[in-house]
Design a protein around this motif. Structure first.
Motif, short mmCIF file in Angstrom:
data_model
loop_
_atom_site.label_atom_id
_atom_site.label_comp_id
_atom_site.label_asym_id
_atom_site.label_seq_id
_atom_site.Cartn_x
_atom_site.Cartn_y
_atom_site.Cartn_z
N THR A 166 7.76 4.16 -1.02
CA THR A 166 8.81 3.39 -0.51
C THR A 166 10.28 3.93 -0.51
N THR B 13 10.45 -2.10 -8.25
CA THR B 13 9.19 -2.51 -7.75
C THR B 13 7.92 -1.34 -7.94
N ASN B 14 6.81 -1.64 -8.36
CA ASN B 14 5.84 -0.77 -8.18
C ASN B 14 5.03 -0.44 -6.83
N GLU B 15 5.86 0.20 -5.96
CA GLU B 15 5.39 0.65 -4.61
C GLU B 15 5.49 1.87 -4.27
N GLU C 156 0.18 -0.29 -9.08
CA GLU C 156 0.61 -0.92 -7.72
C GLU C 156 0.64 -2.56 -7.89
N GLY C 157 1.84 -2.90 -7.40
CA GLY C 157 1.66 -4.44 -7.53
C GLY C 157 2.17 -5.19 -8.83
N ASN D 280 8.44 6.29 -5.61
CA ASN D 280 8.41 4.97 -5.76
C ASN D 280 9.72 4.58 -6.31
N ASP D 281 9.97 3.00 -6.43
CA ASP D 281 11.39 2.48 -6.52
C ASP D 281 11.70 2.26 -8.00
N ASP E 268 8.56 5.94 4.94
CA ASP E 268 7.94 5.09 4.24
C ASP E 268 6.86 4.25 4.60
N LYS E 269 6.52 4.29 6.00
CA LYS E 269 5.68 3.60 6.74
C LYS E 269 4.52 4.56 7.32
N GLN F 128 1.59 7.04 -5.84
CA GLN F 128 2.80 6.38 -6.34
C GLN F 128 3.88 7.07 -6.18
#
Length: 611
Positions: free
Chosen positions: A508, A503-505, A565-566, A499-500, A343-344, A496
């Motif tokens: 992740t 949250t919209n990330e 996102e966000g 995603n989770d 995720d990084k 995207q």
């Protein structure tokens, strides 16, 4: 897939004439003449000038985008406990005679069942926002059933057969749970029976003819392992509409001396055996470690198939004599398929990892027949173990045998999860830096992989298979969707993906089970059998044609969720439970898929049309 069609037409005209006189008699055939000598070849003539280029043909019309053999439309939507919806619509069931949905609502202090009529569905009332997401509703809760007034416990699951509703109620660890059975023929449900079952009843279902209720009793341990109940399968008989007073429990004690044999088959055991926690020496048996998660029954009612999720196994109960077998599901080789393991790593990074294996660890499962043989479909979510107990400080935690202290969670008693970068990899992991750019962030288990116990891991085992699978009755895998889920979601959602659910990330969840296929339902439309696979984290549903388990095809994809996102999350989040409704039982006269979404607390109804 768009196809351009260019048509060219060539016309030819042939004409002739004939006279209609009488036919004369045929003359005698003359003798064949002597063949003449071949003449000399003539000289090749000069090449003529190149003709002019013809006029370009008319361009064909654009082809129609292919969407598979099913199309779907969101036609109904309800939200339970709008102020605090999380946990409000985990499991759903459908009562065909009254065309009502019964949904588990555990979002408040007192668990209850919400009842939602579907007879007046009006799809035109659903409005999409600027992201194309439906956030409003056109269905309402008509009444609730206060199941917690009968038993002070958590409601974990429900199921319907005919006019009977069964609800699984789980009490505190170390206390047996109950199944409540209601008659729902009338508008007001009537409690028929309260039946004691095993520890932590997590899922309940009926067999095909409604003569048995089956319960998966998970039997999870207490946070400090002071109590670790045995898992079991409860069977409640129903004869002529009469529910038995007692359940038959099928347990795993007979396998207590077979752990090594089961491990060679791919069964996983993860527990703190050998440690001392809060002054108690831990010694976990096989029967204590095996944890039933989900139950499905074969079409002929002969077998119950039970997923043992954390154990990466399938239990098979022969309902003719309640005998029990266990099948390890083995491991998925990620050297053959691609995944994003971090995720990084800055976005989409799909690659193969030789030496990395996935534990299938299915959650929801379902059974069906093909050519008279039984097959089991599994949604391979994956699940690790992590247990905490209360402690006031790190010193108290350490003194009680804890592994780590967290101010929010308390004292860590046991976990089998670790980041790959916290392990030393053996030399066979060539080309892997074991950092944030590849495997380093991936969550893997500590209980397997160090093949020669030298402190270096020759293999890594991660949670779930990021897929769905089909198995035959012997537990042999005949199909796996491979890496299609991540390839489909990256193609459709780009950055995207993974995603989770809260949250919209994007990206992740790449380090932890990906999109997480968890919910599952099967349905037959016409002569075709379809699998509906819900992705807990993405909030979407994939539909596959599984009529022939050896020739499975992806059909279409459903999603009603914002992914900006966000931005605040919108739509239907975390499909947990699903049920299929055939056209003959549907209020719209078309097949329906009813989805319970755990995080958004919403119930979504999709109308399905076969093309």
């Amino acid at each position: 897939m768009k196809k351009t069609l260019i048509s060219l037409t060539l016309l030819g005209l042939l004409s002739g004439c004939s006279l209609d006189g009488d036919d004369g008699q045929a003359g005698k055939q003359g003798e064949q003449g002597i063949q003449g000598e071949a003449g000399q070849s003539g000289e090749t003539g000069e090449k003529g000038p190149q003709g002019e280029t013809g006029t370009q043909g008319q361009q064909g019309e654009a082809g129609v985008t292919m969407t598979g053999t099913l199309s779907a439309q969101l036609v109904g939507r309800a939200v339970l406990n709008v102020e605090s919806p999380e946990g409000a619509a985990e499991i759903v069931a459908y009562h065909a005679p009254s065309q009502r949905i019964f949904a588990l609502d555990s979002s408040g202090d007192s668990p209850q069942i919400a009842v939602i009529p579907t007879t007046q569905i009006d799809a035109a009332k659903l409005i999409k926002n600027n992201e194309g997401v439906v956030t409003n509703t056109n269905l309402d809760v008509a009444q609730t059933i206060a199941v917690s007034d009968v038993v002070a416990a958590d409601a974990n699951s429900l199921a319907i057969h005919g006019n009977m509703l069964a609800v699984a109620m789980a009490r505190a660890t170390g206390q047996t749970g109950f199944v409540l059975v209601y008659n729902i023929a009338a508008e007001q449900p009537k409690l028929l029976k309260t039946v004691e079952v095993g520890y932590l009843p997590d899922m309940v279902t009926f067999n095909q003819d409604g003569s048995k209720i089956l319960v998966a009793n998970e039997g999870e341990p207490a946070g400090d392992y002071s109590v670790d109940p045995q898992g079991s399968i409860a069977i409640i008989d129903i004869n002529d509409g009469q529910v038995a007073d007692q359940a038959t429990l099928v347990g795993f004690e007979a396998f207590n001396d077979k752990q090594a044999q089961l491990q060679t088959q791919g069964v996983v055991f993860a527990n703190p055996t050998g440690r001392t926690i809060k002054g108690q020496a831990i010694n976990t048996s096989v029967a204590m470690d095996l944890e039933p998660e989900y139950v499905t029954v074969s079409k002929d009612n002969r077998y119950a198939y039970v997923s043992l999720q954390e154990n990466n196994a399938l239990a098979i109960v022969d309902l003719s004599d309640n005998s029990l077998t266990i099948k390890g599901l083995g491991y998925k080789d990620w050297g053959n398929w691609s995944m994003d393991a971090s995720d990084k790593d800055g976005g989409i990074n799909l690659r193969k990892y030789p030496g990395l294996y996935g534990m299938y660890q299915p959650d929801s499962i379902a059974a069906y027949e093909w050519l008279g043989a039984n097959f089991i479909v599994t949604a391979n979510e994956g699940d690790g173990r992590e247990y905490f107990f209360p402690a006031a400080s790190e010193a108290e935690c350490t003194a009680n045998g804890g592994l780590d202290f967290d101010e929010d969670d308390g004292c860590l008693a046991y976990t089998d999860e670790i980041r790959a970068k916290d392990l030393t990899l053996a030399g066979n992991f060539t080309g892997v830096n074991n950092d944030n750019d590849d495997l380093g962030r991936l969550k893997v288990t500590t209980v397997m992989g160090d093949e020669d116990n030298d402190g270096q891991y020759e293999r890594l085992y991660t949670y779930g298979a990021r897929s769905f699978s089909i198995w035959d009755h012997r537990g042999t895998r005949v199909f796996d969707s491979g890496d299609e889920i991540v390839r489909i979601t990256t193609a459709l959602h780009g950055e995207q993906f993974n995603n989770d659910e809260d949250t919209n990330e994007g990206d992740t969840r790449s380090d932890a089970k990906g999109a997480e296929p968890e919910a599952l339902a099967l349905g037959q439309i016409g002569e075709r059998t379809y699998a509906f696979v819900g992705l807990e984290r993405m909030g979407s549903i994939l539909i596959y044609d599984i009529t022939n388990p050896f020739n499975v095809t992806f059909t279409t994809y459903l999603i009603n969720r914002g992914l900006e996102e966000g931005a605040d999350i919108t739509g239907d989040l975390a499909p947990e439970g699903m049920t299929f409704v055939s056209a003959e039982h549907s209020p719209t006269n078309t097949p329906l898929l009813i989805v319970g979404n755990e995080i958004s607390g919403s119930i979504a109804i999709w109308s399905l049309t076969q093309k």
